[in-house]
Design an enzyme around this catalytic site. Structure first.
Site, PDB file in Angstrom:
ATOM      1  N   ASP A  22       5.103  -2.290  -0.770  1.00 49.07           N
ATOM      2  CA  ASP A  22       4.868  -2.403   0.669  1.00 49.07           C
ATOM      3  C   ASP A  22       6.015  -3.149   1.354  1.00 49.07           C
ATOM      4  OD1 ASP A  22       3.461  -1.960   2.982  1.00 49.07           O
ATOM      5  OD2 ASP A  22       2.055  -3.612   2.693  1.00 49.07           O
ATOM      6  N   GLY A  23       6.202  -2.861   2.635  1.00 48.67           N
ATOM      7  CA  GLY A  23       7.140  -3.640   3.443  1.00 48.67           C
ATOM      8  C   GLY A  23       8.472  -2.972   3.740  1.00 48.67           C
ATOM      9  N   ARG A  26       8.946  -3.180   7.576  1.00 52.31           N
ATOM     10  CA  ARG A  26       9.274  -4.533   8.062  1.00 52.31           C
ATOM     11  C   ARG A  26      10.685  -4.948   7.652  1.00 52.31           C
ATOM     12  NH1 ARG A  26       3.775  -6.914   5.901  1.00 52.31           N
ATOM     13  NH2 ARG A  26       3.692  -4.759   5.134  1.00 52.31           N
ATOM     14  N   HIS A  39      12.708   2.932   3.781  1.00 47.94           N
ATOM     15  CA  HIS A  39      12.219   3.798   2.701  1.00 47.94           C
ATOM     16  C   HIS A  39      13.361   4.186   1.776  1.00 47.94           C
ATOM     17  CE1 HIS A  39       8.382   3.849   4.540  1.00 47.94           C
ATOM     18  NE2 HIS A  39       8.680   4.658   5.541  1.00 47.94           N
ATOM     19  N   LEU A 133       8.253   4.561 -21.933  1.00 51.20           N
ATOM     20  CA  LEU A 133       7.450   4.171 -20.768  1.00 51.20           C
ATOM     21  C   LEU A 133       6.789   5.381 -20.097  1.00 51.20           C
ATOM     22  CD1 LEU A 133       6.840   1.912 -18.528  1.00 51.20           C
ATOM     23  CD2 LEU A 133       8.881   2.777 -17.379  1.00 51.20           C
ATOM     24  N   ARG A 196      -4.266  -6.872   0.211  1.00 55.42           N
ATOM     25  CA  ARG A 196      -5.272  -5.799   0.194  1.00 55.42           C
ATOM     26  C   ARG A 196      -5.003  -4.891  -0.994  1.00 55.42           C
ATOM     27  NH1 ARG A 196      -3.873  -5.667   5.515  1.00 55.42           N
ATOM     28  NH2 ARG A 196      -2.325  -4.003   5.327  1.00 55.42           N
ATOM     29  N   ILE A 197      -6.032  -4.124  -1.353  1.00 56.20           N
ATOM     30  CA  ILE A 197      -5.900  -3.143  -2.428  1.00 56.20           C
ATOM     31  C   ILE A 197      -5.522  -1.782  -1.833  1.00 56.20           C
ATOM     32  CG2 ILE A 197      -7.155  -2.017  -4.327  1.00 56.20           C
ATOM     33  CD1 ILE A 197      -6.817  -4.999  -4.797  1.00 56.20           C
ATOM     34  N   SER A 198      -5.828  -1.585  -0.540  1.00 57.76           N
ATOM     35  CA  SER A 198      -5.489  -0.339   0.162  1.00 57.76           C
ATOM     36  C   SER A 198      -5.876   0.929  -0.611  1.00 57.76           C
ATOM     37  CB  SER A 198      -3.998  -0.309   0.535  1.00 57.76           C
ATOM     38  OG  SER A 198      -3.703  -1.345   1.446  1.00 57.76           O
TER      39      SER A 198
END
Ligand code: IPE
Ligand code: IPE
Ligand code: MG
Length: 252
Positions: A22-23, A26, A39, A133, A196-198
């Site tokens: 997230d972010g 911002r 992005h 992975l 938050r878990i969103s």
């Protein structure tokens, strides 16, 4: 008396790390740029995080790239994110393959363009037999959607008389989720300060440790991941370990 030096072994590390990246918006705004710029910058953070997780021998990492709620964003931003997803997939998949990483796109991909769906299928097929992975990219993913589609699958089996109702258990439901066969999430990381878990992996995160950092996603790097893992190791195992020790593991 000095504390004895602990050697950190790989089995102390989280098996499954999930990240709410997230972010981006911002971060861009703080630099006086358009959200899109954030992005694009976020892709570099993805590369660093995946590479570090792979080198640490983490089993599974899940990155939340696009939520089922993100369609509500302005159309321009949505189509840019789709375009970016296409380009990154095309550009990075060879590198993933070379590093023995298995790519799984989880989420309802039927809503994507035919072109994107084809790219996704090709990328997954190319890396399907890799043993390193597992990289889950959650795209058009919602935790409620995942549980719902699993419930529907099981209900269908019951309706087809292929299984009795009593056979619906935590185990069979987990096997019908998009993460079938993978360990549950041990550590959730969310960047940019929101707690938050969103609607991320609701079932799989039942017992996860939740780590929140103020850092915006494009600033997240190897050191940030090492700090988050050190925090997890300390919480779970109740002994002191530092981000530097995780970094040392990375270098070994
Ligand atoms: C996360 O960054 C990336 C996606 C959801 C695709 P945001 O776009 O949510 O950035 P903020 O939260 O607006 O800063
Ligand atoms: C969650 O971030 C989804 C992704 C990181 C892809 P959002 O920024 O979309 O979540 P909310 O809207 O703040 O809850
Ligand atoms: Mg956000």
């Amino acid at each position: 008396m000095a504390e004895p030096e602990i050697t950190l072994s790989a089995d102390k590390l989280p098996k499954h790390i999930a990240v709410i990246m997230d972010g981006n918006g911002r971060w861009a705004k703080s630099k006086g740029k358009a959200r899109v710029f954030g992005h694009k910058a976020g892709v570099e953070a993805v590369r660093k995080t995946v590479s570090a997780a792979s080198r640490l021998g983490i089993e599974v990492i899940t990155l939340f790239a696009f939520s089922s709620e993100n369609w509500r964003r302005p159309e321009e931003e949505v189509s840019l994110l789709m375009e970016l997803f296409m380009t990154v997939l095309g550009r990075e998949v060879k590198r993933l393959h070379k590093n023995n990483i298995r790519l799984c796109i989880i989420g309802d991909t039927t809503r994507f363009s035919a072109r994107l769906q084809k790219k996704i299928a090709e990328a997954q097929a190319l890396t399907a037999d890799n043993t390193g992975l597992v990289l889950n990219v959650a795209a058009n993913y919602g935790g409620q959607w995942d549980i719902l589609q699993a419930a529907r699958q099981l209900a269908q089996h019951v309706a087809d008389q292929a299984m009795p109702v009593e056979a619906i258990t935590e185990t069979t439901l987990a096997q019908a989720l998009s993460t079938a066969g993978q360990p549950d999430v041990d550590l959730l990381i969310r960047t940019s300060g929101e707690r938050r878990i969103s609607n991320f992996m609701l079932w799989q995160m039942a017992y996860a440790e939740l780590y929140f950092t103020e850092q915006h996603w494009p600033d997240f790097d190897e050191q940030s991941l090492a700090d988050a893992i050190a925090w997890y190791v300390n919480r779970e195992r109740r002994f002191g370990c530092t981000g530097e020790q995780i970094q040392a593991l990375l270098e070994s």
